[in-house]
Design an enzyme around this catalytic site. Structure first.
Site, PDB file in Angstrom:
ATOM      1  N   SER A 126       0.860  -1.190   0.000  1.00  0.00           N
ATOM      2  CA  SER A 126       0.000   0.000   0.000  1.00  0.00           C
ATOM      3  C   SER A 126       0.894   1.237   0.000  1.00  0.00           C
ATOM      4  O   SER A 126       2.080   1.166   0.311  1.00  0.00           O
ATOM      5  CB  SER A 126      -0.862  -0.012   1.268  1.00  0.00           C
ATOM      6  N   TYR A 146      -3.768  -0.865   9.848  1.00  0.00           N
ATOM      7  CA  TYR A 146      -3.528  -1.018   8.408  1.00  0.00           C
ATOM      8  C   TYR A 146      -2.119  -0.528   8.062  1.00  0.00           C
ATOM      9  O   TYR A 146      -1.370  -1.183   7.324  1.00  0.00           O
ATOM     10  CB  TYR A 146      -4.595  -0.227   7.641  1.00  0.00           C
TER      11      TYR A 146
HETATM   12  P1  NAD Z   1     -11.786  -5.241  -1.589  1.00  0.00           P
HETATM   13  O1  NAD Z   1     -12.414  -5.032  -0.275  1.00  0.00           O
HETATM   14  O2  NAD Z   1     -12.591  -5.052  -2.823  1.00  0.00           O
HETATM   15  O3  NAD Z   1     -11.115  -6.672  -1.665  1.00  0.00           O
HETATM   16  C1  NAD Z   1     -10.551  -7.317  -0.534  1.00  0.00           C
HETATM   17  C2  NAD Z   1     -10.521  -8.796  -0.798  1.00  0.00           C
HETATM   18  O4  NAD Z   1      -9.974  -9.464   0.365  1.00  0.00           O
HETATM   19  C3  NAD Z   1     -11.909  -9.387  -1.012  1.00  0.00           C
HETATM   20  O5  NAD Z   1     -11.852 -10.385  -1.987  1.00  0.00           O
HETATM   21  C4  NAD Z   1     -12.234  -9.991   0.348  1.00  0.00           C
HETATM   22  O6  NAD Z   1     -13.184 -11.023   0.281  1.00  0.00           O
HETATM   23  C5  NAD Z   1     -10.850 -10.498   0.732  1.00  0.00           C
HETATM   24  N1  NAD Z   1     -10.772 -10.783   2.155  1.00  0.00           N
HETATM   25  C6  NAD Z   1     -10.873  -9.904   3.180  1.00  0.00           C
HETATM   26  N2  NAD Z   1     -10.808 -10.560   4.357  1.00  0.00           N
HETATM   27  C7  NAD Z   1     -10.658 -11.872   4.064  1.00  0.00           C
HETATM   28  C8  NAD Z   1     -10.552 -13.062   4.854  1.00  0.00           C
HETATM   29  N3  NAD Z   1     -10.612 -13.032   6.195  1.00  0.00           N
HETATM   30  N4  NAD Z   1     -10.401 -14.246   4.223  1.00  0.00           N
HETATM   31  C9  NAD Z   1     -10.379 -14.294   2.856  1.00  0.00           C
HETATM   32  N5  NAD Z   1     -10.476 -13.212   2.075  1.00  0.00           N
HETATM   33  C10 NAD Z   1     -10.625 -12.025   2.666  1.00  0.00           C
HETATM   34  O7  NAD Z   1     -10.565  -4.238  -1.594  1.00  0.00           O
HETATM   35  P2  NAD Z   1      -9.321  -4.075  -2.574  1.00  0.00           P
HETATM   36  O8  NAD Z   1      -9.043  -2.642  -2.639  1.00  0.00           O
HETATM   37  O9  NAD Z   1      -9.502  -4.840  -3.828  1.00  0.00           O
HETATM   38  O10 NAD Z   1      -8.192  -4.740  -1.671  1.00  0.00           O
HETATM   39  C11 NAD Z   1      -7.278  -5.716  -2.156  1.00  0.00           C
HETATM   40  C12 NAD Z   1      -5.921  -5.475  -1.528  1.00  0.00           C
HETATM   41  O11 NAD Z   1      -5.405  -4.240  -2.015  1.00  0.00           O
HETATM   42  C13 NAD Z   1      -5.957  -5.354  -0.002  1.00  0.00           C
HETATM   43  O12 NAD Z   1      -4.812  -5.986   0.540  1.00  0.00           O
HETATM   44  C14 NAD Z   1      -5.876  -3.858   0.209  1.00  0.00           C
HETATM   45  O13 NAD Z   1      -5.332  -3.519   1.444  1.00  0.00           O
HETATM   46  C15 NAD Z   1      -4.959  -3.466  -0.931  1.00  0.00           C
HETATM   47  N6  NAD Z   1      -4.955  -2.046  -1.299  1.00  0.00           N
HETATM   48  C16 NAD Z   1      -6.079  -1.441  -1.794  1.00  0.00           C
HETATM   49  C17 NAD Z   1      -6.008  -0.099  -2.156  1.00  0.00           C
HETATM   50  C18 NAD Z   1      -7.179   0.630  -2.734  1.00  0.00           C
HETATM   51  O14 NAD Z   1      -7.080   1.845  -2.965  1.00  0.00           O
HETATM   52  N7  NAD Z   1      -8.288   0.004  -3.001  1.00  0.00           N
HETATM   53  C19 NAD Z   1      -4.821   0.610  -2.011  1.00  0.00           C
HETATM   54  C20 NAD Z   1      -3.712  -0.038  -1.492  1.00  0.00           C
HETATM   55  C21 NAD Z   1      -3.789  -1.374  -1.151  1.00  0.00           C
END
Ligand code: NAD
Length: 275
Positions: A167, A180
């Protein structure tokens, strides 16, 4: 058990892939790929030729359909990554279905928002367990499997790729997201540690640090008009990212094009960190 070093296990493909980004014949395990960034990455890896093992808490049929429409396999595995006890079983299920795993993308993650003064232990543990502890123990299980493959296949082994989703808060402090920030800063550190220990064994460990991407994770942020606008103004690219924006970096780090890239966290952030 001792594992062979790279000196004994060349990571060059036995038959050269069509091009350095070709993932045909490779199997990628992607966590949390039913939606968001994980779905974008699973589809991009399938476009490059990989079969996908989707490790999810809930139904991933939309992603499965997209992967299968590209002519690739999608094998669903159900698991809750807030707990680490079953990590060996999870991998065993994947191996029973597909035989081997060459690439893992540790994408699943959650976020909890509250002022540091009010932050609860429950929110601390939930985020640390899912975003950091599970990432470590799944990587450990997969790395052991990859090194078994190396021992069995010798010169035929094509090497392993582990990709963590970090991130901007691996580099910056953020506000109102203490667990986080701690977890994602830990992801950057573990990326380096794993690379230090496993690079010479033929496993590339790297991370991708997404910028602000339109997913469930940023829903609350985007509902806050003031914050959303301030963020947009600071992004040099002039737009929030989409899950598909992460695909190219994932394909690169999963492919033989990245064979000499180790321990790097690659920002895909529309220029945010350059500002
Ligand atoms: P999202 O909420 O759409 O996806 C998160 C995914 O993680 C989902 O598929 C959810 O089901 C899964 N998940 C969460 N807890 C879980 C558990 N206990 N067991 C199994 N699966 C689980 O959000 P996203 O933005 O697609 O996030 C994906 C990754 O990207 C994460 O690690 C998030 O921290 C990271 N991220 C996102 C952003 C952003 O701007 N969206 C920025 C930096 C990092």
């Amino acid at each position: 058990m001792s594992y062979p070093s790279i000196a004994h296990v060349p990571v060059t493909a036995p038959s050269s892939p069509r091009h350095p980004f070709d993932l045909q014949g490779r199997v990628a395990l992607v966590t949390g790929c039913n939606t968001g960034i994980g779905a974008g990455i699973a589809v991009a890896l399938a476009q490059a030729g990989a079969d996908i093992v989707g490790l999810n808490r809930s139904d991933a049929s939309q992603t499965a359909e997209q992967v299968q429409a590209l002519g690739r396999r999608f094998v669903p595995i159900q698991a809750d990554l807030s707990r680490t006890e079953a990590m060996g079983d999870v991998l065993a299920q994947a191996l029973a279905a597909v035989g081997h795993v060459d690439i893992v993308v540790n994408n699943a993650g959650i976020i909890r928002r509250a002022d540091a003064l009010d932050f609860t232990e429950e929110d601390w543990d939930a985020v640390m367990n899912t975003n950091l502890k599970s990432l470590f123990f799944l990587s450990q299980a997969v790395a052991r499997h990859m090194l078994d493959c190396a021992a069995q296949q010798g010169a035929q082994w094509r090497g392993g790729k582990i990709i963590h989703i970090a991130s901007l808060l691996s580099f910056q402090g953020g506000v109102r997201v203490p667990s986080y920030t701690a977890a994602k800063s830990g992801v950057l550190g573990l990326t380096r540690l794993m690379a230090n220990e496993w690079a010479a064994k033929g496993i590339n460990v790297n991370a991708i640090a997404p910028g602000y991407i339109k997913t469930n994770n940023t829903e609350a942020l985007r509902q806050d008009a003031g914050r959303a606008d301030a963020i947009l103004q600071r992004i040099p690219a002039g737009r929030w990212g989409q899950p598909a924006d992460l695909g190219g970096a994932a394909v690169f780090l999963a492919s033989s094009a990245a064979n000499y890239v180790h321990g790097h966290t690659l920002a895909v952030d529309g220029g945010w960190l350059a500002r």
